[in-house]
Design a protein around this motif. Structure first.
Motif, PDB file in Angstrom:
ATOM      1  N   ALA A   1       0.832  -1.207   0.000  1.00 16.08           N
ATOM      2  CA  ALA A   1       0.000   0.000   0.000  1.00 16.08           C
ATOM      3  C   ALA A   1       0.861   1.249   0.000  1.00 16.08           C
ATOM      4  N   ALA A   2       2.060   1.200   0.559  1.00 17.02           N
ATOM      5  CA  ALA A   2       2.951   2.359   0.588  1.00 17.02           C
ATOM      6  C   ALA A   2       3.343   2.792  -0.823  1.00 17.02           C
ATOM      7  N   ASP A   3       3.325   1.865  -1.791  1.00 12.93           N
ATOM      8  CA  ASP A   3       3.647   2.216  -3.176  1.00 12.93           C
ATOM      9  C   ASP A   3       2.605   3.159  -3.774  1.00 12.93           C
ATOM     10  N   LEU A   4       1.412   3.173  -3.207  1.00 15.27           N
ATOM     11  CA  LEU A   4       0.338   4.030  -3.704  1.00 15.27           C
ATOM     12  C   LEU A   4       0.298   5.388  -3.013  1.00 15.27           C
ATOM     13  N   ALA A   5       1.203   5.655  -2.098  1.00 16.45           N
ATOM     14  CA  ALA A   5       1.195   6.893  -1.322  1.00 16.45           C
ATOM     15  C   ALA A   5       1.062   8.153  -2.172  1.00 16.45           C
ATOM     16  N   PRO A   6       1.674   8.255  -3.356  1.00 15.32           N
ATOM     17  CA  PRO A   6       1.529   9.485  -4.145  1.00 15.32           C
ATOM     18  C   PRO A   6       0.098   9.783  -4.589  1.00 15.32           C
ATOM     19  N   VAL A   7      -0.786   8.796  -4.601  1.00 13.33           N
ATOM     20  CA  VAL A   7      -2.155   9.037  -5.068  1.00 13.33           C
ATOM     21  C   VAL A   7      -3.185   9.062  -3.943  1.00 13.33           C
ATOM     22  N   PHE A   8      -2.748   8.955  -2.687  1.00 13.30           N
ATOM     23  CA  PHE A   8      -3.691   8.924  -1.572  1.00 13.30           C
ATOM     24  C   PHE A   8      -4.555  10.179  -1.487  1.00 13.30           C
ATOM     25  N   ASP A   9      -4.061  11.334  -1.879  1.00 10.65           N
ATOM     26  CA  ASP A   9      -4.806  12.582  -1.758  1.00 10.65           C
ATOM     27  C   ASP A   9      -5.548  12.982  -3.030  1.00 10.65           C
ATOM     28  N   VAL A  10      -5.565  12.125  -4.046  1.00 12.01           N
ATOM     29  CA  VAL A  10      -6.282  12.430  -5.283  1.00 12.01           C
ATOM     30  C   VAL A  10      -7.777  12.248  -5.037  1.00 12.01           C
ATOM     31  N   PRO A  11      -8.580  13.305  -5.262  1.00 12.03           N
ATOM     32  CA  PRO A  11     -10.021  13.174  -5.023  1.00 12.03           C
ATOM     33  C   PRO A  11     -10.699  12.313  -6.100  1.00 12.03           C
ATOM     34  N   VAL A  12     -11.677  11.524  -5.672  1.00 12.58           N
ATOM     35  CA  VAL A  12     -12.466  10.709  -6.596  1.00 12.58           C
ATOM     36  C   VAL A  12     -13.945  10.926  -6.298  1.00 12.58           C
ATOM     37  N   ASN A  13     -14.774  10.717  -7.304  1.00 17.81           N
ATOM     38  CA  ASN A  13     -16.218  10.848  -7.170  1.00 17.81           C
ATOM     39  C   ASN A  13     -16.806   9.446  -7.022  1.00 17.81           C
ATOM     40  N   ILE A  14     -17.502   9.201  -5.905  1.00 15.86           N
ATOM     41  CA  ILE A  14     -18.091   7.886  -5.653  1.00 15.86           C
ATOM     42  C   ILE A  14     -19.614   8.012  -5.699  1.00 15.86           C
ATOM     43  N   SER A  15     -20.254   7.131  -6.462  1.00 13.73           N
ATOM     44  CA  SER A  15     -21.709   7.120  -6.581  1.00 13.73           C
ATOM     45  C   SER A  15     -22.235   5.736  -6.276  1.00 13.73           C
ATOM     46  N   ALA A  16     -23.294   5.679  -5.486  1.00 14.65           N
ATOM     47  CA  ALA A  16     -23.987   4.426  -5.213  1.00 14.65           C
ATOM     48  C   ALA A  16     -25.354   4.536  -5.891  1.00 14.65           C
ATOM     49  N   VAL A  17     -25.565   3.767  -6.933  1.00 14.14           N
ATOM     50  CA  VAL A  17     -26.771   3.883  -7.759  1.00 14.14           C
ATOM     51  C   VAL A  17     -27.786   2.832  -7.334  1.00 14.14           C
ATOM     52  N   LEU A  18     -28.907   3.297  -6.804  1.00 17.79           N
ATOM     53  CA  LEU A  18     -29.980   2.396  -6.391  1.00 17.79           C
ATOM     54  C   LEU A  18     -30.699   1.797  -7.585  1.00 17.79           C
ATOM     55  N   GLY A  19     -30.802   2.560  -8.643  1.00 17.93           N
ATOM     56  CA  GLY A  19     -31.497   2.110  -9.840  1.00 17.93           C
ATOM     57  C   GLY A  19     -31.650   3.257 -10.802  1.00 17.93           C
ATOM     58  N   LYS A  20     -32.226   2.975 -11.955  1.00 19.19           N
ATOM     59  CA  LYS A  20     -32.416   3.994 -12.985  1.00 19.19           C
ATOM     60  C   LYS A  20     -33.851   3.970 -13.463  1.00 19.19           C
ATOM     61  N   SER A  21     -34.259   5.104 -13.998  1.00 20.10           N
ATOM     62  CA  SER A  21     -35.586   5.217 -14.583  1.00 20.10           C
ATOM     63  C   SER A  21     -35.484   6.136 -15.789  1.00 20.10           C
ATOM     64  N   TYR A  22     -36.237   5.842 -16.822  1.00 19.66           N
ATOM     65  CA  TYR A  22     -36.220   6.648 -18.038  1.00 19.66           C
ATOM     66  C   TYR A  22     -37.615   7.200 -18.272  1.00 19.66           C
ATOM     67  N   MET A  23     -37.673   8.501 -18.593  1.00 20.90           N
ATOM     68  CA  MET A  23     -38.962   9.141 -18.838  1.00 20.90           C
ATOM     69  C   MET A  23     -38.754  10.345 -19.732  1.00 20.90           C
ATOM     70  N   SER A  24     -39.848  10.831 -20.288  1.00 21.81           N
ATOM     71  CA  SER A  24     -39.782  12.023 -21.132  1.00 21.81           C
ATOM     72  C   SER A  24     -39.752  13.266 -20.248  1.00 21.81           C
ATOM     73  N   VAL A  25     -39.407  14.382 -20.843  1.00 23.01           N
ATOM     74  CA  VAL A  25     -39.372  15.640 -20.107  1.00 23.01           C
ATOM     75  C   VAL A  25     -40.764  15.984 -19.579  1.00 23.01           C
ATOM     76  N   SER A  26     -41.790  15.703 -20.357  1.00 20.06           N
ATOM     77  CA  SER A  26     -43.150  16.021 -19.901  1.00 20.06           C
ATOM     78  C   SER A  26     -43.521  15.194 -18.668  1.00 20.06           C
ATOM     79  N   GLN A  27     -43.104  13.930 -18.635  1.00 18.83           N
ATOM     80  CA  GLN A  27     -43.345  13.103 -17.446  1.00 18.83           C
ATOM     81  C   GLN A  27     -42.557  13.632 -16.252  1.00 18.83           C
ATOM     82  N   LEU A  28     -41.335  14.060 -16.490  1.00 21.34           N
ATOM     83  CA  LEU A  28     -40.492  14.610 -15.436  1.00 21.34           C
ATOM     84  C   LEU A  28     -41.118  15.865 -14.840  1.00 21.34           C
TER      85      LEU A  28
END
Length: 109
Positions: free
Chosen positions: A27-54
């Motif tokens: 894990a020490a080999d990865l030390a240079p990237v420990f402070d790199v920010p990442v975006n984490i998303s937990a997706v429960l599911g998806k839904s598709y609809m038209s703008v009028s439905q939205l």
């Protein structure tokens, strides 16, 4: 333009893969990237609809997702699927516990 060899470049001090340390990764080999920010998303599911439905959605509307109750959710890091997991409650807050790590096909693993 002159052709340059490896000996013409300065040592940057960044450890690179070498035959002597292929099996000694830690894990020490990865030390240079420990402070790199990442975006984490937990997706429960998806839904598709038209703008009028939205636009018809309001407070109390129910949005049907493409998942069933108890089905694993997808966990993305920087828009790349890396794991699946389950929703858990921790101190009155929602959390995710990872149940499966997804190995990408191009990682060579």
């Amino acid at each position: 333009m002159a052709d340059l060899g490896l000996e013409d470049f300065e040592d940057t001090g960044i450890p690179g893969p070498g035959p002597e340390d292929e099996g000694d990764k830690s894990a020490a080999d990865l030390a240079p990237v420990f402070d790199v920010p990442v975006n984490i998303s937990a997706v429960l599911g998806k839904s598709y609809m038209s703008v009028s439905q939205l636009l018809r959605l309001g407070q109390g509307s129910v949005l049907e997702l493409d998942r069933k109750v108890g089905e694993a959710i997808d966990i993305y890091v920087n828009n790349r699927l890396v794991a699946r997991g389950e929703v858990v409650v921790v101190d009155d807050r929602l959390g995710v516990t990872m149940t499966e790590i997804i190995k990408s096909e191009d990682s060579g693993q």
